[in-house]
Design a protein around this motif. Structure first.
Motif, mmCIF file in Angstrom:
data_model
loop_
_atom_site.group_PDB
_atom_site.id
_atom_site.type_symbol
_atom_site.label_atom_id
_atom_site.label_comp_id
_atom_site.label_asym_id
_atom_site.label_seq_id
_atom_site.Cartn_x
_atom_site.Cartn_y
_atom_site.Cartn_z
ATOM 1 N N LEU A 39 0.831 -1.203 0.000
ATOM 2 C CA LEU A 39 0.000 0.000 0.000
ATOM 3 C C LEU A 39 0.868 1.256 0.000
ATOM 4 O O LEU A 39 0.611 2.197 -0.764
ATOM 5 N N VAL A 40 1.908 1.260 0.803
ATOM 6 C CA VAL A 40 2.823 2.409 0.845
ATOM 7 C C VAL A 40 3.542 2.554 -0.483
ATOM 8 O O VAL A 40 3.734 3.673 -0.975
ATOM 9 N N GLN A 41 3.927 1.442 -1.074
ATOM 10 C CA GLN A 41 4.565 1.491 -2.395
ATOM 11 C C GLN A 41 3.637 2.126 -3.422
ATOM 12 O O GLN A 41 4.046 2.976 -4.215
ATOM 13 N N GLY A 42 2.391 1.700 -3.428
ATOM 14 C CA GLY A 42 1.424 2.245 -4.382
ATOM 15 C C GLY A 42 1.243 3.740 -4.218
ATOM 16 O O GLY A 42 1.236 4.488 -5.199
ATOM 17 N N ILE A 43 1.109 4.178 -2.971
ATOM 18 C CA ILE A 43 0.950 5.619 -2.703
ATOM 19 C C ILE A 43 2.201 6.376 -3.133
ATOM 20 O O ILE A 43 2.106 7.441 -3.749
ATOM 21 N N ALA A 44 3.362 5.823 -2.840
ATOM 22 C CA ALA A 44 4.616 6.483 -3.213
ATOM 23 C C ALA A 44 4.756 6.587 -4.730
ATOM 24 O O ALA A 44 5.162 7.632 -5.258
ATOM 25 N N TYR A 45 4.416 5.527 -5.442
ATOM 26 C CA TYR A 45 4.523 5.559 -6.899
ATOM 27 C C TYR A 45 3.546 6.554 -7.522
ATOM 28 O O TYR A 45 3.886 7.256 -8.475
ATOM 29 N N VAL A 46 2.342 6.628 -6.982
ATOM 30 C CA VAL A 46 1.368 7.607 -7.478
ATOM 31 C C VAL A 46 1.867 9.023 -7.201
ATOM 32 O O VAL A 46 1.806 9.899 -8.074
ATOM 33 N N ALA A 47 2.383 9.250 -5.993
ATOM 34 C CA ALA A 47 2.903 10.580 -5.641
ATOM 35 C C ALA A 47 4.076 10.957 -6.536
ATOM 36 O O ALA A 47 4.146 12.084 -7.043
ATOM 37 N N LEU A 48 5.014 10.038 -6.740
ATOM 38 C CA LEU A 48 6.155 10.321 -7.618
ATOM 39 C C LEU A 48 5.712 10.533 -9.060
ATOM 40 O O LEU A 48 6.280 11.353 -9.776
ATOM 41 N N GLY A 49 4.685 9.814 -9.480
ATOM 42 C CA GLY A 49 4.205 9.954 -10.852
ATOM 43 C C GLY A 49 3.493 11.263 -11.119
ATOM 44 O O GLY A 49 3.472 11.755 -12.250
ATOM 45 N N LEU A 50 2.914 11.862 -10.084
ATOM 46 C CA LEU A 50 2.166 13.115 -10.267
ATOM 47 C C LEU A 50 2.915 14.358 -9.780
ATOM 48 O O LEU A 50 2.529 15.472 -10.115
ATOM 49 N N ALA A 51 3.973 14.178 -9.012
ATOM 50 C CA ALA A 51 4.648 15.309 -8.373
ATOM 51 C C ALA A 51 5.324 16.256 -9.365
ATOM 52 O O ALA A 51 5.557 17.417 -9.035
ATOM 53 N N TRP A 52 5.630 15.814 -10.561
ATOM 54 C CA TRP A 52 6.296 16.686 -11.518
ATOM 55 C C TRP A 52 5.382 17.801 -12.022
ATOM 56 O O TRP A 52 5.857 18.830 -12.502
ATOM 57 N N VAL A 53 4.090 17.622 -11.894
ATOM 58 C CA VAL A 53 3.137 18.608 -12.421
ATOM 59 C C VAL A 53 3.183 19.918 -11.622
ATOM 60 O O VAL A 53 3.170 21.008 -12.212
#
Length: 69
Positions: A39-53
């Motif tokens: 679950l933490v991995q999923g949240i981290a990957y989503v955050a990293l995937g959207l943080a560039w915006v």
């Protein structure tokens, strides 16, 4: 600066930023995130995937400004 020139400069800056950000995000993803629960991995990957915006929003707004403003 004309809008056309701003778009050219902004596009180059976006490409450079995204390339550097991708390398940083991959390094972070290969770090301690791999040892975390799924679950933490999923949240981290989503955050990293959207943080560039977020850092690019002011640049995109600047690029879209009309001439003479």
């Amino acid at each position: 600066m004309k809008q056309r020139t701003r778009k050219l400069v902004g596009t180059v800056l976006i490409l450079v930023f995204v390339c550097v950000y991708a390398l940083v995000a991959m390094a972070l993803a290969q770090g301690r995130i791999t040892e975390a629960p799924k679950l933490v991995q999923g949240i981290a990957y989503v955050a990293l995937g959207l943080a560039w915006v977020l850092p690019l929003l002011p640049l995109i707004k600047w690029m879209e400004r009309k001439d003479g403003i």
